[in-house]
Design an enzyme around this catalytic site. Sequence first.
Site, PDB file in Angstrom:
ATOM      1  N   GLU A 125      12.622  24.551 -11.877  1.00  0.00           N
ATOM      2  CA  GLU A 125      13.599  23.630 -12.469  1.00  0.00           C
ATOM      3  C   GLU A 125      12.926  22.774 -13.523  1.00  0.00           C
ATOM      4  O   GLU A 125      11.698  22.609 -13.499  1.00  0.00           O
ATOM      5  CB  GLU A 125      14.156  22.723 -11.369  1.00  0.00           C
ATOM      6  N   LYS A 127      11.277  19.780 -15.538  1.00  0.00           N
ATOM      7  CA  LYS A 127      10.602  18.542 -15.163  1.00  0.00           C
ATOM      8  C   LYS A 127      11.136  17.469 -16.108  1.00  0.00           C
ATOM      9  O   LYS A 127      10.877  17.505 -17.319  1.00  0.00           O
ATOM     10  CB  LYS A 127       9.089  18.689 -15.308  1.00  0.00           C
ATOM     11  N   TYR A 235      16.205  15.536  -7.160  1.00  0.00           N
ATOM     12  CA  TYR A 235      15.447  16.788  -7.020  1.00  0.00           C
ATOM     13  C   TYR A 235      14.597  16.850  -5.761  1.00  0.00           C
ATOM     14  O   TYR A 235      13.875  17.804  -5.533  1.00  0.00           O
ATOM     15  CB  TYR A 235      14.572  17.051  -8.244  1.00  0.00           C
ATOM     16  N   LYS A 323       3.344  22.435 -17.391  1.00  0.00           N
ATOM     17  CA  LYS A 323       3.655  21.627 -18.570  1.00  0.00           C
ATOM     18  C   LYS A 323       3.882  22.492 -19.806  1.00  0.00           C
ATOM     19  O   LYS A 323       3.266  23.545 -19.950  1.00  0.00           O
ATOM     20  CB  LYS A 323       2.480  20.669 -18.853  1.00  0.00           C
ATOM     21  N   CYS A 431     -24.065  -4.542 -26.412  1.00  0.00           N
ATOM     22  CA  CYS A 431     -25.120  -5.443 -25.939  1.00  0.00           C
ATOM     23  C   CYS A 431     -26.493  -5.083 -26.506  1.00  0.00           C
ATOM     24  O   CYS A 431     -27.472  -5.770 -26.233  1.00  0.00           O
ATOM     25  CB  CYS A 431     -25.174  -5.450 -24.405  1.00  0.00           C
ATOM     26  N   CYS A 446     -24.954   3.284 -21.889  1.00  0.00           N
ATOM     27  CA  CYS A 446     -25.635   2.012 -22.093  1.00  0.00           C
ATOM     28  C   CYS A 446     -26.430   1.707 -20.826  1.00  0.00           C
ATOM     29  O   CYS A 446     -25.915   1.859 -19.716  1.00  0.00           O
ATOM     30  CB  CYS A 446     -24.595   0.926 -22.336  1.00  0.00           C
TER      31      CYS A 446
END
Length: 705
Positions: A125, A127, A235, A323, A431, A446
Site C-alpha cells: 500500500e 506510504k 492503516y 522508498k 578549538c 578533533c
Amino acid sequence: MTVTSIEKLTREAAAAELADLQARIEAANSAYHTLDAPDISDADYDALKRRLASIEAHFPDLKSTDSPSDKVGGAVADGFGKISHEQRMMSLGNAFEDEDVTDFVRGIRKYLNLTDSAPLVFTAEPKIDGLSLSLRYEDGVLVYAATRGDGEVGENVTANARTIADIPQALENAPKILEVRGEVYMSHADFAALNAQQDARGDKRFANPRNAAAGSLRQLDAKITAARPLRFFAYSWGVLSEPLGETQAASIARLAELGFQTNPLTQTCDSSEEMLAHYHRIEEQRASLGYDIDGVVYKVDDLGYQHRLGFRSTTPRWAIAHKFPAELAWTRLEKIEIQVGRTGALSPVARLTPVTVGGVVVSNATLHNEDYISGRDSRGEVIREGKDIREGDWVQVYRAGDVIPKINDVDLTKRPDTARPFAFPEHCPECGSDAIREEGDAVRRCSGGMICPAQATEKLRHFVSRAAFDIEGLGARQVEAFYKDGWVREPVDIFLLEQRYGAGGLQQLRKREGWGDKSAENLFAAIREKRRIPLAKLIFALGIRHVGEAGASLLANHYQSWVAFEQAMTGALIGEGAEWLDLLTIDGVGETFATSLVSAFHQEAERASIDRLVALLDVVDAEARATDSPVAGLTVVFTGTLEKMTRAEAKARAESLGAKVAGSVSKKTDILIAGPGAGSKATKAADLGIKVLDEDGWLKLLEGA
Ligand code: IVH
C-alpha cells in the site's frame, strides 16, 4: 481584586475561587500560546498560580485532578498534555532497491522456516507522507487522539483530531477497546489553497503538505485546526480488546466497514515479483494521486505470522517501507564548511544556492568526509568517476525522504577556472586542537574533547534532544546560549541550574532574552521532572559514539539497572574477560560498538562527568522482563539444529518470556537447548553440570507461557 485571607475562607468560597483561578490561568496560557500575545503580566500570572497553590494546600480535597499546579507550568510549558501509548508506535525499516525487497521476503521465510514454495502473502500500500496519529475508542466513542511523539509518549491532540472529517467520533459495533492508527495528511489542492491564504494574509508559507498538516494538527486552538482541511487514512492498529480479523487485509477491511478511510491502492501480493509490480504501479500514479506519498509499505498479511515475527527495538520484522528513488536537482556549491560533531568528527557541509528538490528547498548537503570530497568512497574506491568537489562547482543534489541531501555528481564543464581542490583542515576549526585521522577511519576527529566548544555543545544538544532527556523549554538553542554564558558546560550543570540560579538566580535568568518568571519557573519544573529517567534514554543521552537509540535499548534490556550496567562497563576490558564476552553476547552488539562503549567508560574525564550526572538522577530500571514465565531470569544457550523453528525465532521467543539468550556456555548458563549436531557446547555443559534439554523438552517447558 479583593483577596480574602485563606484562614477566613469558607469551603464553598474556596471551591468557587479555585474554579475561577483555574479558568483564568488556563485562559492566560492559551493567550500566551496561540495568540502569542500574553494578556496578563508575568507577575499577575505568578500571583494567580501562588494563590491557587495556597488554597489547594489548605483544602487539599478541593484540588482538581487537572489543576494547573500539577502541570509543568500548565499549558505554557507543555502546550499539549502527554499520552503514553499503551502499545508503542513503531516506525518502519527502509528498502531502497528491488534487491532489498527480495532480501526482506527471503529473511522472513527463513525466520519462519518456510520453504520457497510455501504460501506467504503480503499487503502492499502507499506510504503516506504525513504524520501518524493514534485514535483510541472505548465502547465505540473516541476518547483520545495522540501523535507518535517518541513512539512511547505522544501529544494529546484530541480536540484537534475531532475537527477532522475523516475521523469518526463514534463507531458502531466496534471492539470495546480499539486503537486505530493511521496518517494525517493534506491534499495538494488544499495545500495550495492554504498557502494562497497565507500569502494573502502576509503569513509564512508552508514548505510542503506534510509540514502544513503537522503545523495544523499541532495548533493549541482547535478552531485553527478545524479551518485547515486535514484528512486521515487508517492503516494499522494498537491495543484491541478483540481481533479485527485474521489477516492484515481483513483487519483493514473491517476498519473501512467501521467508517475509516483506507487506501484504495492497498493490494495483496503473493511473491516479491508481485510486490515490486505493485510498487511500480503506485509509482506511476504518484503524480496524479493528489497527495504526497514517499514509497510503498509491505506487510505480512497473516497476523499469526506477524505475531511470530514480532519487533526489533523500534521496527516490526513483518513490515518494511520501500522508498521511491531520490529526487534530483542541479545548483551551485557556494562554500564548503566544516562542522564539528558531538564525537569530534569534522563533517564537511556544502552550502548551496537554494534549490527546490522534490518540493523542498535545499540549501545544505552533506559531503561526508575528505575522501568523499576528493572522489573516493570509504574503501578508497573511485566514485563520481573520480571527480572531486570544489567550491564554485555546479553540482547535482539528491534527497530521499527525510535523509540529509547529498551531492551526486559534478558538472566539470561548468567548473570555474578559479576553483581549487578543497584543502581539508588538519586542525579543528572550532578549538584549534589537532584533527586526527586514525588508520582505517574515514573521518578526521578533533582531539580536544570537552574543551572543544563545538563538541561540548553538540553533546549538550544531543543530551536534551527528543529521544534523550527531552526537557520542555530547553532545546538546542537554549542549551547553546547557556553554554556560551558558562551556565551549562556539561550535562550535570542542567540539573544544578535551579540550585545555582534559582531564587535570586531567577532574576538573573529573567534578565536573559526571552525568559520571564513564568518560563523560568516552568523550566526548573521541567528539569526537575526529568531527573527521573528511564535507563535506555539515559544511556542514549550520554552520546557515546555508535550507541544510538536501538543500541541503548539493547543495553538497558540486558543490564536492567544503571548499577549493573555501570559495573559491567567499568569492569570490562576491551577484547577480553567475562564482562567483555557478556557484552558481546547481546544480539546486535558488535566489536566496534562494544569498543566505543567500554572506552568511553575508561576515559577519566568522561567517566567523572557521567558520575556527576548520575548522582543527581533517579534512573528507572528497564522494564522488568516477563517474570511470570517459567524461564524468566534464566540464561539459556541454543546449539545444534532446531527443527520446529529457526534459531532467530527461538531466541526472540525466549527473550520475550524474560530469558537471557547467550551465545556461549559458561557457569552462568542455566539451560542448554541442544538440537541434533550439538558439539562442544553440549560437552562443556555436561562438564559444568548444566541442565540440557532437546527442542521438545524446551517447548514443553514454555507451554502455557
Ligand atoms: S505501518 C507497525 N503503513 O511511516 C507499523 N506506516 O516510516 C506501523 N506511514 O511511523 C506503520 N504510510 O507514520 C504504515 N501505509 C502505511 C504508512 C505508514 C505512512 C508512516 C507512519 C510510520 C512511518 C514509518
